[in-house]
Write an enzyme that holds these catalytic residues in place. Structure first.
Site, mmCIF file in Angstrom:
data_model
loop_
_atom_site.group_PDB
_atom_site.id
_atom_site.type_symbol
_atom_site.label_atom_id
_atom_site.label_comp_id
_atom_site.label_asym_id
_atom_site.label_seq_id
_atom_site.Cartn_x
_atom_site.Cartn_y
_atom_site.Cartn_z
ATOM 1 N N ARG A 103 0.298 0.816 -3.425
ATOM 2 C CA ARG A 103 -0.513 0.183 -4.479
ATOM 3 C C ARG A 103 0.219 0.224 -5.809
ATOM 4 O O ARG A 103 0.217 -0.757 -6.556
ATOM 5 C CB ARG A 103 -1.883 0.852 -4.615
ATOM 6 N N CYS A 104 0.867 1.350 -6.113
ATOM 7 C CA CYS A 104 1.612 1.467 -7.366
ATOM 8 C C CYS A 104 2.727 0.426 -7.454
ATOM 9 O O CYS A 104 3.065 -0.043 -8.539
ATOM 10 C CB CYS A 104 2.238 2.859 -7.488
ATOM 11 N N MET A 105 3.310 0.073 -6.310
ATOM 12 C CA MET A 105 4.469 -0.825 -6.289
ATOM 13 C C MET A 105 4.091 -2.297 -6.283
ATOM 14 O O MET A 105 4.965 -3.151 -6.100
ATOM 15 C CB MET A 105 5.330 -0.541 -5.049
#
Length: 417
Positions: free
Chosen positions: A406-408
């Site tokens: 999700r962060c990426m």
């Protein structure tokens, strides 16, 4: 979907997503600079790129259009005469560089890069002192160089931006608009410059309304923003997002741009200030209509504030709720029951280890179909047994940056549920 932005949930079928392929910025990480640049370790670039390419390939296999931050920025800078010059000057203003001679030398070097995509890559990669040719007998220039913010303690003249492959944080797409963030650290706030120019000049995205601006008074980051539905946001009050930012966001969404924004309810979750709870999406992410992955440390009673649009112009009503995550999410989503799946399957040792590698940080491609890191084997086994369809991303090197799938990723478009 004229401007290309349309995100009303965390789980609607993903159609378009923004990534950044790790580049030479990781080659400018040294042990002495890690703390300042918010890294715990130095990823092996070749393997990190191979893993990231596989992540992008997995998304394409699911029918997702993959966009790249560096390419969109280059297209934006090429779209309008003078945009690249404007970007260069602002990038220099925020680079930490001191001294007119040093600035002139760096600007000449950057202007000499003809290809705009190569230029953008270089602004992310940073600049070493050895890359600038010093004119003969130019002691003032040398003094300027050593007088940068790094004060001679490093071979870097301008810091790289190694966290850029975590595209979730510099801005967040909400509905048909964007929160263009002011980030917590100086190191990462420079990354928001790319979003500024994409949403100012790119032909496909320049008309997107901004719900928040990078020059606002308070810090906020995209990892703290979850789209629960077309009318409801969850936002973390965290190490990286201040309560004042949520106040400002509510004012903008409900009133200043209320004619463009569909959000009428914001749930602000007060989460602990620690590295394990850096953002709301390290605490829980939605993986299906009624399922969430969670950090076990978030169990118990939470302090949550429900912000809604008041009756009078400019009024924001605030209701404090002290309840469990389960109950808050049920109320927010209008469901009778939600299922919370613990990172590490409830084993405290596995949970701590896999939370460190973002076991609760998943990217939902469609309801019940999620991208996960390969290395979180205990959590992944639990998710398999719960009936989830896992898209497994190799993660030996990508995980060293302390961010998961999700962060990426920053979704630009999702289908409605």
């Amino acid at each position: 979907m004229a401007n290309g932005l349309y995100v009303h949930s965390e789980i609607g079928p993903l159609k378009k997503v923004l990534l950044h392929r790790p580049g030479e910025e990781l080659l400018n990480l040294t042990p002495d600079d890690l703390e300042r640049l918010l890294f715990d370790d130095i990823p092996f670039l070749e393997v990190a790129q191979a893993e990231h390419d596989r992540f992008a390939e997995i998304l394409r296999e699911q029918g997702v259009e993959v966009l790249y931050l560096e390419k969109l920025t280059a297209e934006a800078l090429d779209a309008v005469p003078g945009a690249r010059e404007e970007f260069t000057n602002q990038w220099l203003d925020e680079s930490g560089l001191k001294g007119k001679a040093a600035r002139a030398a760096v600007k000449e070097y950057m202007d000499s890069i003809k290809d705009t995509k190569t230029f953008v890559d270089k602004t992310i990669a940073g600049l070493r002192k050895e890359e600038i040719d010093l004119p003969a007998n130019s002691s003032s220039l040398l003094a300027d160089l050593v007088g940068s913010d790094q004060d001679g303690e490093t071979d870097l003249l301008i810091d790289p931006m190694p966290n850029t492959y975590f595209t979730r944080d510099p801005f967040a797409v909400v509905g048909k608009g964007v929160n263009l963030n002011r980030m917590f650290s100086v190191t990462r706030n420079r990354e928001t410059l790319y979003g500024k120019f994409i949403f100012k000049y790119h032909p496909d995205y320049k008309d997107a309304p901004l719900w928040y601006r990078r020059d606002s008074a308070y810090h906020t980051e995209g990892g703290d923003v979850l789209n629960l539905n077309a009318h409801t946001l969850a936002i973390g009050i965290s190490q990286r997002t201040q309560a004042g930012a949520i106040d400002q966001l509510a004012q903008n969404m409900f009133w200043e741009k209320g004619d463009q924004c569909e959000i009428d309810t914001i749930y602000a979750f007060n989460i602990p200030v620690s590295r394990a709870f850096m953002h709301l999406d390290t605490v829980f992410t939605q993986i299906d209509v009624d399922k969430f992955t969670i950090h076990p440390g978030i169990m118990g009673t939470l302090q949550v504030f429900k912000l809604t649009k008041g009756a009078q112009q400019g009024e924001v009503k605030i209701e404090e709720m002290n309840d469990t995550l389960e109950h808050v999410l049920e109320k927010a989503l209008g469901l009778d029951q939600v299922k919370l799946i613990k990172c590490g399957g409830g084993d405290p040792v596995a949970a701590a280890r896999e939370q460190w590698n973002d076991g609760s940080n998943t990217l939902c491609v469609a309801p019940g179909k999620i991208c996960v890191y390969q290395r979180n084997s205990v959590t992944n086994d639990v998710l398999y047994k719960e009936g989830l369809d896992l898209l497994v991303v190799p993660s030996a090197e990508l995980s060293r940056g302390r961010g998961g799938p999700r962060c990426m990723s920053m979704p630009f478009a999702r289908e409605d549920l």
